[in-house]
Design an enzyme around this catalytic site. Structure first.
Site, PDB file in Angstrom:
ATOM      1  N   TYR A 159       0.878  -1.175   0.000  1.00 34.11           N
ATOM      2  CA  TYR A 159       0.000   0.000   0.000  1.00 34.11           C
ATOM      3  C   TYR A 159       0.914   1.222   0.000  1.00 34.11           C
ATOM      4  CZ  TYR A 159      -4.077   2.785   1.630  1.00 34.11           C
ATOM      5  OH  TYR A 159      -5.115   3.683   1.774  1.00 34.11           O
ATOM      6  N   LYS A 194      -1.355  -1.365  -4.223  1.00 32.79           N
ATOM      7  CA  LYS A 194      -2.413  -0.345  -4.210  1.00 32.79           C
ATOM      8  C   LYS A 194      -1.704   0.993  -4.126  1.00 32.79           C
ATOM      9  CE  LYS A 194      -6.306   1.554  -1.601  1.00 32.79           C
ATOM     10  NZ  LYS A 194      -5.818   2.920  -1.361  1.00 32.79           N
ATOM     11  N   VAL A 231      -9.161   1.023  -6.482  1.00 33.47           N
ATOM     12  CA  VAL A 231      -9.623   0.911  -5.095  1.00 33.47           C
ATOM     13  C   VAL A 231     -10.082   2.300  -4.660  1.00 33.47           C
ATOM     14  CG1 VAL A 231      -9.040   0.022  -2.797  1.00 33.47           C
ATOM     15  CG2 VAL A 231      -7.800  -0.829  -4.802  1.00 33.47           C
TER      16      VAL A 231
END
Length: 311
Positions: free
Chosen positions: A138, A166, A213
């Site tokens: 992330y 992400k 996302v």
């Protein structure tokens, strides 16, 4: 470790509905998940920034993951954030998330302490070695104050330490470097590259990203699923029009008065106010010490929803 099937599409970072006394509102969480699944999303990400993971106790984190994994029962993948300051603490969250049934864990670089890229690489490798499910990096430098270098991400992907990324860095050039690198390295097959941006999904997919996302997908999951399908169909004019509609809707995150609240209070408060106005959750409460929206600010959220055809 890679995903057993490719991770693609729209994977909303699921909001965590709270009761007025700031406990997890399980019935509202289930109702929200049902509506996301009905809209056709391709996965769910619990315990991320939009989920207010930083504000939840370990008990609440476990409850969220258990509730969502138990309810969807394998219909689609559930990713769980295992976000904390240091490797040892992250490993505790990884153990909790996997015991609760998560299909993958999402992990940031270490934070609070200042770390060297070699230490960040060691952090991810140690977690991957101990995790029984795929690990997704992330990249969110605004929160952890470290930007994951594209070459480091690709190296960890090549080593099998990372199954995906992400990217919430806002650095489209670096994102492109990861997408392009993953496409051309034979040892990164199956590595999933997802944008965390609400505003650049069409651009990211045009670059070759696997999915998105977006926090706003809690509020308008049908819109983001529609956007993804338009991009995959090569209808870039239609995708642009849908993306621009969603960009306008995203303006709700700025309804909060910056003289009395931070950007997180404004954005998360707007998302939750929108979810309540749409009948998806019961209470718009955000976790302490975030400042709640006023009645006037909530009314402005409603105007954004109405303009987008969501009320």
């Amino acid at each position: 470790m890679t995903f057993p099937t490719p991770l693609t599409g729209v994977v909303p970072p699921v909001c965590t509905p709270l009761t007025p006394d700031r406990e997890v509102d399980v019935p509202s969480l289930i109702r929200l998940v049902d509506q996301l699944v009905e809209a056709g999303v391709h996965g769910l990400f619990v315990l991320g920034s939009t989920s207010e993971a930083a504000y939840l106790t370990d008990r609440q984190r476990r409850l969220v993951t258990e509730t969502v994994t138990g309810h969807v029962a394998g219909q689609l993948p559930v990713l769980a954030g295992a976000i904390d300051m240091t490797t040892a603490r992250v490993l505790d969250h990884v153990a909790d998330a996997t015991a609760a049934g998560a299909d993958a864990v999402v992990v940031t670089a270490p934070f609070y302490t200042r770390t060297h890229p070699s230490e960040i690489a060691r952090h991810f490798r140690l977690i991957a070695a101990r995790s029984t499910v795929p690990v997704v990096a992330y990249d969110i430098p605004v929160a952890v104050h470290t930007k994951l270098p594209a070459e480091l991400v690709l190296e960890l992907a090549s080593d099998g330490a990372l199954a995906g990324l992400k990217d919430s860095s806002g650095d489209l050039a670096a994102f492109r470097e990861v997408v392009t690198g993953a496409q051309h390295r034979p040892d990164t097959t199956g590595f999933a590259v997802l944008t965390g941006s609400e505003l650049l999904v069409d651009a990211a997919l045009a670059l070759g990203a696997d999915g998105a996302v977006p926090g706003l997908a809690n509020v308008d999951p049908h819109g983001y699923v529609r956007l993804y399908r338009l991009c995959r169909a090569g209808d870039w004019a239609g995708a642009r029009a849908e993306q621009e509609r969603l960009c306008t809707l995203f303006g709700m995150v700025r309804v909060g008065d910056p003289a009395r609240m931070g950007g997180s209070s404004s954005a998360l408060g707007a998302f939750k106010a929108a979810l309540q106005l749409r009948g998806m959750i019961d209470c718009p409460a955000t976790a302490e010490p975030q400042v709640p929206l006023s009645a006037e600010e909530t009314e402005r959220v409603g105007k954004f929803l109405a303009a987008a055809g969501l009320l």
